[in-house]
Write a protein that holds these residues in place. Structure first.
Motif, PDB file in Angstrom:
ATOM      1  N   GLU A   1       5.656 -10.435  -0.891  1.00 62.50           N
ATOM      2  CA  GLU A   1       5.419 -10.220  -2.329  1.00 62.50           C
ATOM      3  C   GLU A   1       4.069 -10.771  -2.762  1.00 62.50           C
ATOM      4  O   GLU A   1       3.391 -10.173  -3.602  1.00 62.50           O
ATOM      5  CB  GLU A   1       6.546 -10.881  -3.136  1.00 62.50           C
ATOM      6  N   LYS A   2       3.665 -11.892  -2.201  1.00 68.02           N
ATOM      7  CA  LYS A   2       2.402 -12.515  -2.596  1.00 68.02           C
ATOM      8  C   LYS A   2       1.196 -11.652  -2.245  1.00 68.02           C
ATOM      9  O   LYS A   2       0.109 -11.833  -2.800  1.00 68.02           O
ATOM     10  CB  LYS A   2       2.270 -13.898  -1.948  1.00 68.02           C
ATOM     11  N   GLY A   3       1.381 -10.695  -1.344  1.00 67.68           N
ATOM     12  CA  GLY A   3       0.294  -9.786  -0.985  1.00 67.68           C
ATOM     13  C   GLY A   3       0.230  -8.553  -1.862  1.00 67.68           C
ATOM     14  O   GLY A   3      -0.578  -7.656  -1.604  1.00 67.68           O
ATOM     15  N   THR A   4       1.064  -8.522  -2.895  1.00 72.13           N
ATOM     16  CA  THR A   4       1.107  -7.365  -3.786  1.00 72.13           C
ATOM     17  C   THR A   4       1.049  -7.822  -5.242  1.00 72.13           C
ATOM     18  O   THR A   4       1.299  -8.986  -5.552  1.00 72.13           O
ATOM     19  CB  THR A   4       2.392  -6.537  -3.580  1.00 72.13           C
ATOM     20  N   VAL A   5       0.732  -6.876  -6.119  1.00 72.24           N
ATOM     21  CA  VAL A   5       0.747  -7.136  -7.568  1.00 72.24           C
ATOM     22  C   VAL A   5       1.570  -6.027  -8.221  1.00 72.24           C
ATOM     23  O   VAL A   5       1.233  -4.843  -8.097  1.00 72.24           O
ATOM     24  CB  VAL A   5      -0.675  -7.159  -8.157  1.00 72.24           C
ATOM     25  N   GLY A   6       2.645  -6.404  -8.873  1.00 72.76           N
ATOM     26  CA  GLY A   6       3.496  -5.418  -9.534  1.00 72.76           C
ATOM     27  C   GLY A   6       2.997  -5.096 -10.929  1.00 72.76           C
ATOM     28  O   GLY A   6       2.344  -5.915 -11.586  1.00 72.76           O
TER      29      GLY A   6
END
Length: 214
Positions: free
Chosen positions: A151-156
């Motif tokens: 999750e930390k490698g993405t931005v929702g």
């Protein structure tokens, strides 16, 4: 996308259907470095009944797009395909391209880590759900640490569009008998341009046109 009154889509339920059935979208931003485009899967926001979508981008695409700081354009491309002039009959004719497309514009809201995890979980469930042995995001061999690092490698993000342009160009300017022939050719599978999904979109559009006439 230039609009044409004959091809305009305005029905919210139909727009939601097109977005839901065609989740792989193009995200376009106008940045200081010029136009930037990326490709990601999105979903309709399950808490809303409008055209709000949720999704994510991988880092550093959030910085490249300036995500959350300015307007973005999300292009949803539905079924599309080549229409041969040979399907129109013996009169003069040229080829065309039939298509369904929805453009959503607005400034996206950046999601919290927990909200982003929920979106990522829904995305996995959506596409793994039809697999014989689905690999869910939180199931082994994945563990909590792995998922949260992912999750930390993405931005929702969540986008509630402030401008919507939708177009359904499906031979609405042709006589019924020509439309039926085109649908048959797209369904038949005997040409390199056969596409049952496009045939279904044409059938859906023209059934509505015919029902409105009667």
């Amino acid at each position: 996308m230039r609009q044409n009154p004959s091809f305009t889509m305005t029905d919210a339920a139909e727009l939601r259907r097109v977005i839901d059935e065609n989740p792989w979208v193009t995200i376009v931003s106008d940045t200081e470095a010029g136009l930037v485009a990326s490709h990601y899967a999105v979903l309709l926001d399950p808490t809303r009944e409008d055209l709000t979508i949720v999704g994510h981008v991988g880092r550093p695409d959030d910085l490249i797009h300036g995500l959350g700081e300015a307007e973005i354009l999300v292009v949803v491309q539905g079924p599309h395909g080549y229409i041969s002039p040979g399907w129109y009959g013996d009169g003069p004719a040229v080829p065309t391209w039939n298509f369904v497309s929805v453009h959503l514009r607005g400034v996206p809201e950046i999601l919290s880590a927990e909200e982003n995890l929920a979106v990522l979980d829904r995305l996995v469930d959506r596409f793994e759900g039809s697999m014989p042995q689905p690999r869910r995001m939180w199931e082994a061999p994945n563990d909590d640490e792995f998922v949260r690092r992912l999750e930390k490698g993405t931005v929702g993000f969540r986008l509630t569009p402030t401008h919507v342009t939708a177009k359904r160009k499906l031979s609405q300017n042709r006589p019924d008998e020509v439309v039926d022939t085109i649908i048959d050719r797209l369904d038949a599978g005997d040409s390199p341009y056969a596409d049952p999904r496009l045939a279904d979109e044409m059938r859906r559009a023209h059934d509505a046109i015919r029902a409105a006439r009667s």
